[in-house]
Design a protein around this motif. Structure first.
Motif, mmCIF file in Angstrom:
data_model
loop_
_atom_site.group_PDB
_atom_site.id
_atom_site.type_symbol
_atom_site.label_atom_id
_atom_site.label_comp_id
_atom_site.label_asym_id
_atom_site.label_seq_id
_atom_site.Cartn_x
_atom_site.Cartn_y
_atom_site.Cartn_z
ATOM 1 N N ALA A 34 0.809 -1.218 0.000
ATOM 2 C CA ALA A 34 0.000 0.000 0.000
ATOM 3 C C ALA A 34 0.842 1.268 0.000
ATOM 4 C CB ALA A 34 -0.954 -0.006 1.191
ATOM 5 N N GLU A 35 1.901 1.316 0.805
ATOM 6 C CA GLU A 35 2.725 2.519 0.860
ATOM 7 C C GLU A 35 3.462 2.742 -0.464
ATOM 8 O OE1 GLU A 35 4.231 6.016 1.681
ATOM 9 O OE2 GLU A 35 2.707 5.022 2.879
ATOM 10 N N TYR A 36 3.992 1.689 -1.041
ATOM 11 C CA TYR A 36 4.672 1.780 -2.338
ATOM 12 C C TYR A 36 3.690 2.268 -3.408
ATOM 13 C CZ TYR A 36 7.474 0.382 -6.376
ATOM 14 O OH TYR A 36 8.192 0.373 -7.553
ATOM 15 N N ARG A 37 2.463 1.748 -3.370
ATOM 16 C CA ARG A 37 1.435 2.138 -4.340
ATOM 17 C C ARG A 37 1.045 3.597 -4.162
ATOM 18 N NH1 ARG A 37 -0.488 3.615 -8.076
ATOM 19 N NH2 ARG A 37 -2.509 3.146 -8.957
ATOM 20 N N ALA A 41 1.364 6.552 -6.886
ATOM 21 C CA ALA A 41 0.215 7.381 -7.267
ATOM 22 C C ALA A 41 0.543 8.864 -7.122
ATOM 23 C CB ALA A 41 -0.999 7.016 -6.416
ATOM 24 N N ARG A 42 1.240 9.213 -6.037
ATOM 25 C CA ARG A 42 1.631 10.619 -5.843
ATOM 26 C C ARG A 42 2.581 11.085 -6.950
ATOM 27 N NH1 ARG A 42 1.477 9.214 -0.066
ATOM 28 N NH2 ARG A 42 3.633 8.539 -0.207
ATOM 29 N N VAL A 64 5.547 14.025 -23.717
ATOM 30 C CA VAL A 64 5.395 12.851 -24.580
ATOM 31 C C VAL A 64 5.590 11.530 -23.856
ATOM 32 C CG1 VAL A 64 5.998 14.068 -26.701
ATOM 33 C CG2 VAL A 64 7.804 12.993 -25.342
ATOM 34 N N ALA A 65 6.181 11.557 -22.684
ATOM 35 C CA ALA A 65 6.405 10.306 -21.955
ATOM 36 C C ALA A 65 6.623 10.615 -20.483
ATOM 37 C CB ALA A 65 7.622 9.566 -22.507
ATOM 38 N N GLY A 66 6.393 9.616 -19.676
ATOM 39 C CA GLY A 66 6.634 9.770 -18.250
ATOM 40 C C GLY A 66 6.971 8.430 -17.626
ATOM 41 N N HIS A 67 7.575 8.498 -16.492
ATOM 42 C CA HIS A 67 8.002 7.314 -15.752
ATOM 43 C C HIS A 67 7.886 7.714 -14.291
ATOM 44 C CE1 HIS A 67 10.669 3.772 -15.165
ATOM 45 N NE2 HIS A 67 11.158 4.477 -14.156
ATOM 46 N N HIS A 68 7.047 7.035 -13.549
ATOM 47 C CA HIS A 68 6.722 7.513 -12.205
ATOM 48 C C HIS A 68 6.924 6.441 -11.150
ATOM 49 C CE1 HIS A 68 4.279 9.747 -15.169
ATOM 50 N NE2 HIS A 68 4.785 10.747 -14.524
ATOM 51 N N TRP A 69 8.158 6.023 -10.966
ATOM 52 C CA TRP A 69 8.478 5.056 -9.925
ATOM 53 C C TRP A 69 9.412 5.700 -8.936
ATOM 54 C CZ3 TRP A 69 8.793 2.358 -14.899
ATOM 55 C CH2 TRP A 69 7.645 1.594 -15.141
ATOM 56 N N LYS A 70 9.277 5.318 -7.702
ATOM 57 C CA LYS A 70 10.103 5.869 -6.635
ATOM 58 C C LYS A 70 11.581 5.822 -7.028
ATOM 59 C CE LYS A 70 10.744 5.533 -1.687
ATOM 60 N NZ LYS A 70 10.287 4.870 -0.471
#
Length: 102
Positions: A34-37, A41-42, A64-70
């Protein structure tokens, strides 16, 4: 789990360290961290906010692109823009306006 990626036909592949002891047809329980998710999301929302703000203050750019991982979040843009002294201030002001507008 090591990684999760989008696959063909809209499926999602879950990469794990080992499949030892797992047979085709076995039912496997997985759980979302849940915390990782929430962090993902943020970052995802922040990416859209950043893209909207940049495109509003510098119409010559288009996200044109995005990458949204910690630890790896980014937004890529195409187009021509001059990076000047006002960019950071303009961007901060636009983001503040967008956040205030919810």
């Amino acid at each position: 789990m090591i990684d999760t990626r989008h696959a063909a036909e809209g499926e999602v592949d879950h990469f794990v360290e080992s499949v030892d002891g797992v047979a085709v047809g076995d039912v496997i329980e997985i759980a979302v961290d849940a915390e990782y998710r929430r962090e993902g999301a943020r970052l995802h929302s922040a990416g859209h906010l950043l893209a909207d703000a940049v495109q509003a203050i510098r119409p010559g750019l288009h996200a044109v692109a995005g990458h949204h991982w910690k630890g790896e979040a980014r937004v890529e843009f195409e187009g021509a823009v001059e990076v000047d002294d006002a960019l950071e201030a303009d961007l901060a002001a636009k983001i503040a306006d967008l956040v205030a507008a919810a």
